[in-house]
Design an enzyme around this catalytic site. Sequence first.
Site: not given
Ligand code: UFG
Length: 324
Positions: A14, A38, A140
């Site tokens: 970002v 980074g 976090y």
């Molecule tokens: N997911 C999967 N398979 C994967 C990876 C993710 O099913 O291999 C799912 C996760 O369980 C979640 C969704 O996809 O339901 C999104 O997951 P991300 O890891 O992409 O993002 P998150 O929602 O967990 O996290 C993001 C930011 C965090 C922040 C959070 C707050 O990465 O830093 O949003 O909303 F804390």
Amino acid sequence: SRLKLIVTGGAGYVGSVCTARLLEAGHEVVVVDDLSTGHADAVPDGARFVEGDAADATASLLGEGFDGVLHFAAKSLVGESMQDPAKYWHGNVITSIRLLDAMRAHGTPRLVFSSTAATYGEPERSPIPETAPTMPTNTYGASKLAIDHAITSYARAHGLAAVSLRYFNVAGAYGRFGERHTTETHLIPLVLQVATGDRPHISIFGEDYPTDDGTAVRDYIHVADLADAHLLALTHARAGEHRIYNLGNGTGFSVRQVIEACRTVTGHPIPAEVAPRRAGDPAILVAASDRAREELGWKPERADLEGIVRDAWRFTQERKALGG
Ligand code: UFG
């Protein structure tokens, strides 16, 4: 008017996109990054780069006279924050407070801080407004919330003009700037690794959520729209005030819908396998961003999910052609 700014974490995802947009808008930018996550070659041309700690390196620069700091540098892996909390309390909270002290000592007037939807925890209602209770479910989110509290009191007591932006799920790419995490945990880049052949399948973390298709729902926001909100935040920040804004499109997409969008964009079948839930994942996280729209005049221009995935896909292919 042209501002002289420090961007901590400007070699990250970002931070690099935001730096590129700030330079395009005519501002002067010094990037401070310790390169722990980074990449030096991700710092946009036209920015001066200082390798170092977000608090120490910034403190030694501030005497040159800056109009503001955009503070992106942080540890941001939810899972890691539960295994190694010290990394988050020191790396995020202590570093940020030391940065605030340095800004106060030098009379630096403005701060824009990268906060997160993770400060809210498991929401009581959806979409989430800024007035929702903040009950983070992981270290976090707790570390980012602690910094938000510190910023509020510094702003009130010492006249800092501060804005915290609470990001929902940032995705997409801008020019040659995008997600290049050594430890990738985010859904869209992982799904695209299946399309490039670098990963055999994508795991769906849980199919028993109380959502339409049983998979978790998130609000995906284009990184360039997010960057635009930072530029608006800089000009709307007011001395003595700490404003907090949620940044999302206000539309939720399920994990299955994201995978389907990736299939459409890449033309790859992208095999998916259902796996257990990931600990600490809320079922639904969607932003109410009315406050950012009303007070900042922010309007996301790239809200279409397939468009977001298309930009991430172009970036993924370009990186692969460069050899990783
Ligand atoms: N997911 C999967 N398979 C994967 C990876 C993710 O099913 O291999 C799912 C996760 O369980 C979640 C969704 O996809 O339901 C999104 O997951 P991300 O890891 O992409 O993002 P998150 O929602 O967990 O996290 C993001 C930011 C965090 C922040 C959070 C707050 O990465 O830093 O949003 O909303 F804390």
